[in-house]
Design an enzyme around this catalytic site. Structure first.
Site, PDB file in Angstrom:
ATOM      1  N   ARG A  51     -28.819  78.360-125.870  1.00  0.00           N
ATOM      2  CA  ARG A  51     -29.681  79.546-125.917  1.00  0.00           C
ATOM      3  C   ARG A  51     -30.208  79.799-127.331  1.00  0.00           C
ATOM      4  O   ARG A  51     -31.140  80.561-127.520  1.00  0.00           O
ATOM      5  CB  ARG A  51     -28.938  80.779-125.372  1.00  0.00           C
ATOM      6  CG  ARG A  51     -29.786  82.025-125.297  1.00  0.00           C
ATOM      7  CD  ARG A  51     -29.263  83.114-124.370  1.00  0.00           C
ATOM      8  NE  ARG A  51     -27.834  83.148-124.212  1.00  0.00           N
ATOM      9  CZ  ARG A  51     -26.958  83.689-125.081  1.00  0.00           C
ATOM     10  NH1 ARG A  51     -27.399  84.253-126.194  1.00  0.00           N
ATOM     11  NH2 ARG A  51     -25.665  83.665-124.834  1.00  0.00           N
ATOM     12  N   TYR A 102     -55.173  91.341-121.578  1.00  0.00           N
ATOM     13  CA  TYR A 102     -54.559  90.749-120.380  1.00  0.00           C
ATOM     14  C   TYR A 102     -53.766  91.824-119.625  1.00  0.00           C
ATOM     15  O   TYR A 102     -52.953  92.518-120.232  1.00  0.00           O
ATOM     16  CB  TYR A 102     -53.648  89.588-120.802  1.00  0.00           C
ATOM     17  CG  TYR A 102     -52.823  89.063-119.661  1.00  0.00           C
ATOM     18  CD1 TYR A 102     -53.434  88.588-118.504  1.00  0.00           C
ATOM     19  CD2 TYR A 102     -51.433  89.063-119.716  1.00  0.00           C
ATOM     20  CE1 TYR A 102     -52.679  88.127-117.440  1.00  0.00           C
ATOM     21  CE2 TYR A 102     -50.677  88.590-118.662  1.00  0.00           C
ATOM     22  CZ  TYR A 102     -51.308  88.127-117.530  1.00  0.00           C
ATOM     23  OH  TYR A 102     -50.560  87.673-116.467  1.00  0.00           O
ATOM     24  N   ASP A 173     -52.928  88.223-129.763  1.00  0.00           N
ATOM     25  CA  ASP A 173     -52.804  87.214-128.705  1.00  0.00           C
ATOM     26  C   ASP A 173     -53.957  86.228-128.878  1.00  0.00           C
ATOM     27  O   ASP A 173     -55.119  86.569-128.649  1.00  0.00           O
ATOM     28  CB  ASP A 173     -52.857  87.924-127.342  1.00  0.00           C
ATOM     29  CG  ASP A 173     -52.610  86.967-126.183  1.00  0.00           C
ATOM     30  OD1 ASP A 173     -52.941  85.778-126.315  1.00  0.00           O
ATOM     31  OD2 ASP A 173     -52.100  87.434-125.140  1.00  0.00           O
ATOM     32  N   LYS A 198     -51.417  78.090-121.167  1.00  0.00           N
ATOM     33  CA  LYS A 198     -52.860  77.903-121.045  1.00  0.00           C
ATOM     34  C   LYS A 198     -53.315  76.660-121.832  1.00  0.00           C
ATOM     35  O   LYS A 198     -52.938  75.569-121.478  1.00  0.00           O
ATOM     36  CB  LYS A 198     -53.574  79.182-121.511  1.00  0.00           C
ATOM     37  CG  LYS A 198     -53.026  80.466-120.840  1.00  0.00           C
ATOM     38  CD  LYS A 198     -53.253  80.451-119.351  1.00  0.00           C
ATOM     39  CE  LYS A 198     -52.989  81.759-118.636  1.00  0.00           C
ATOM     40  NZ  LYS A 198     -51.617  82.258-118.649  1.00  0.00           N
TER      41      LYS A 198
HETATM   42  C1  PLP Z   1     -54.371  86.300-122.842  1.00  0.00           C
HETATM   43  C2  PLP Z   1     -53.061  86.146-122.132  1.00  0.00           C
HETATM   44  N1  PLP Z   1     -51.934  86.541-122.742  1.00  0.00           N
HETATM   45  C3  PLP Z   1     -50.730  86.442-122.145  1.00  0.00           C
HETATM   46  C4  PLP Z   1     -50.611  85.931-120.868  1.00  0.00           C
HETATM   47  C5  PLP Z   1     -49.255  85.843-120.220  1.00  0.00           C
HETATM   48  O1  PLP Z   1     -48.778  84.524-120.326  1.00  0.00           O
HETATM   49  P1  PLP Z   1     -47.758  83.879-119.274  1.00  0.00           P
HETATM   50  O2  PLP Z   1     -48.471  83.825-117.961  1.00  0.00           O
HETATM   51  O3  PLP Z   1     -47.484  82.528-119.886  1.00  0.00           O
HETATM   52  O4  PLP Z   1     -46.557  84.764-119.227  1.00  0.00           O
HETATM   53  C6  PLP Z   1     -51.745  85.495-120.189  1.00  0.00           C
HETATM   54  C7  PLP Z   1     -51.632  84.960-118.828  1.00  0.00           C
HETATM   55  O5  PLP Z   1     -52.599  84.834-118.095  1.00  0.00           O
HETATM   56  C8  PLP Z   1     -53.010  85.610-120.836  1.00  0.00           C
HETATM   57  O6  PLP Z   1     -54.148  85.221-120.244  1.00  0.00           O
END
Ligand code: PLP
Length: 359
Positions: A51, A102, A173, A198
């Site tokens: 972990r 998001y 992000d 992604k």
């Molecule tokens: C811009 C953005 N940030 C965070 C996330 C969340 O990521 P995860 O699906 O890997 O938890 C997403 C998911 O679609 C996203 O598009």
């Protein structure tokens, strides 16, 4: 031949993507880091327990850290990384965030707020004056640029300066832009967050997240939270993400070239009322008139797949308001498009015949 694979002088992003996180150049050493499947390690070293550390994670972290220009920690998912950043702020702290970020990140803020943990203030990211004003008394300014799915772009240096003047941390992000198109740490941002799921992994086969920072104290706090909560990635996911990262520069370049061409053609199609594209990257959005027409559009293609998520080699698109948690200010007929690396002419033929079907 030097054993140490670290380049003697700074290298460019494409070279980092290919070379970082490799084992030493020793006879019979594998070129790729192996999958270390271990829950525990012989005591007395730096790793100790599964972990806390894993050499396959470390290889990925070295590569992404190299691209963003900071120290990286990988997480179980993008949202696990987001949650770790939100947890940074104290009780009753104010967090500023884009209203079109998001929806999972916004849902986390709403959840924390409903439990009395913090206060969130949602802003129009492109109204820089309003964002700067909102920074007053904030503990954390959460940015996402471009936003998902509105594709709004932040004035990162101005907002970061205002947030720091107010004593707030800034996290961004960077999932849509990737470190190849935007390096927020260079603009003073404290923490960069990724849904590795992604573009970084890039093949729609792994869920993973990451945080990158230049601040050693913040790194230690984030590492401490990860150790304690256990939101760690699987070893296979880290290996797949690193393998995907090796071609990030080629994939992003091709997806961006395809997106630019498709955006140009989409804007001229009579069924399209609006095209949103920040001018860079592989994500665009089109608006058609109403949910029914958007649904017909997304179910009338052969190459384009109606699916959530984005950043894979294959082209996918999605009517975002099908999620009841999506912001109500996103048009019902908005279709987010993740442009893949296929042939642009084939992608256009498929889109055009689907748009031509709309009444
Ligand atoms: C811009 C953005 N940030 C965070 C996330 C969340 O990521 P995860 O699906 O890997 O938890 C997403 C998911 O679609 C996203 O598009």
């Amino acid at each position: 031949m030097a054993d140490d694979p670290t380049p003697a002088r700074p290298v460019r992003p494409a070279t980092i993507a290919v070379t970082a996180g490799r084992p030493p150049h020793l006879p019979d050493a594998p070129l790729n880091v192996p999958l270390t499947m271990a829950s525990t390690y012989v005591a007395g070293g730096d790793l100790e327990y599964g972990r806390y550390a894993n050499p396959t994670w470390t290889a990925f972290e070295d590569a992404l850290g190299g691209l963003e220009g900071g120290r990286c920690l990988s997480f179980a998912s993008g949202l696990a990384a987001v949650a770790t950043v939100f947890d940074l702020v104290g009780q009753d702290a104010k967090v500023v965030a884009p209203r079109h970020a998001y929806h999972g990140s916004i849902a986390q803020l709403a959840d924390l707020e409903s439990r009395g943990r913090l206060t969130s203030v949602l802003v129009d990211l492109e109204d820089t004056d309003a964002v700067v004003k909102a920074c007053d008394d904030a503990a954390l300014v959460w940015l996402e640029s471009p936003t998902n799915p509105a594709l709004e772009v932040a004035d990162i240096p101005t907002i970061t300066a205002a947030a720091h003047a107010a004593g707030a941390y800034v996290a961004l992000d960077n999932t849509f832009a990737t470190p190849l198109l935007q390096r927020p740490l260079d603009d003073g941002v404290d923490l960069v967050v990724h849904s590795v799921t992604k573009y970084l992994a890039g093949h729609s086969d792994a869920v993973m997240g990451a945080i990158v920072t230049r601040d050693d104290a913040l790194y230690d706090v984030m590492k401490g939270r990860r150790d304690l909560l256990g939101a760690i990635p699987g070893t296979l996911e880290a290996w797949l993400a690193l393998r995907g990262l090796r071609t990030l520069h080629l994939r992003v370049e091709r997806a961006q070239a395809n997106a630019r061409e498709l955006v140009r053609r989409l804007a001229a199609h009579p069924a399209v009322t609006e095209v949103r594209y920040p001018g860079f990257g592989g994500i665009a959005a089109v608006v058609v008139d109403g949910a029914d027409r958007a649904d017909l559009f997304t179910h009338s293609t052969r190459l384009w797949v109606h699916a959530t998520s984005l950043g894979g080699v294959e082209s996918t698109f999605e009517r975002r308001r099908r999620w009841r948690t999506e912001a109500p200010t996103i048009p019902e007929g908005l279709v987010r498009m993740s442009v893949g690396i296929e042939d642009a002419e084939d992608l256009w033929d498929d889109l055009e015949q689907a748009l031509d079907l709309l009444p």
